[in-house]
Write a protein that holds these residues in place. Sequence first.
Motif: not given
Length: 227
Positions: A4-7, A11-14, A142-145
């Motif tokens: 789960d990501v809290v941000t 939209e950066l994750f799409d 977070a995307l790197v992780v």
Amino acid sequence: MRIDVVTLFPELFDAPLRTSLLGRAVAAGVVDVRVHDLRLYGLGRHRVVDDAPYGGGAGMVLRPEPVFAAVEALDAPEAHVVLLSPRGRRLVQRRCEALAAMAHLVLVCGRYEGVDERVALGLADEELSIGDYVLAGGEVAALVVIEAVTRLLPGVVGNPGSVRTESHAGGLLEHPHYTRPAEFRGMRVPDVLLSGDHEAIARWRAEQARRTTERRRPDLLQGDAGP
Ligand code: ADE
């Protein structure tokens, strides 16, 4: 595995979660990534998430209440909560391997000039930085992780051997790679790689890995690159 990501910027994750290796792992259900908009947990009619720092200074600080509310809404007390911030411990491959063994991660992305310290004290299990530089926020971290962890999950990388031998997996940088053509603009592929002698190739690769690491990253040989 679930992440789960809290941000403040879902939209950066799409695109990253729909593309390439990560996109395939998500589509195959190897990893279940859910992105949550912190703004929905903001305070009052204006959904406020930040405020000025106590003691003065530039910029705004993320308030603790929205972050606690967003994580507690997941109702997953067993999940491992990670706060991404430049003040965290530096992420290294060994830590990625430990994170990949966990069933449920929650990644909290910091923003603005900082996050109220009570998030680190009372909510996060650890604080991680992806390197000694400052990003605009924790989203790219977070995307790197997510990518570094997901590619270690069984079945994600087609050839498990490539995950075992790549740079950092054994504490060294990887040996150089070559493919066709055997000569390109005057640069020849080392003869040993064309020899078919697998033992000699393995020796050459081990030696190259050691030498490259010595020259570029002596800190890795000292074992002081962190846990
Ligand atoms: N947020 C801002 N900079 C960061 C970094 N280097 N690592 C993790 N999160 C961050």
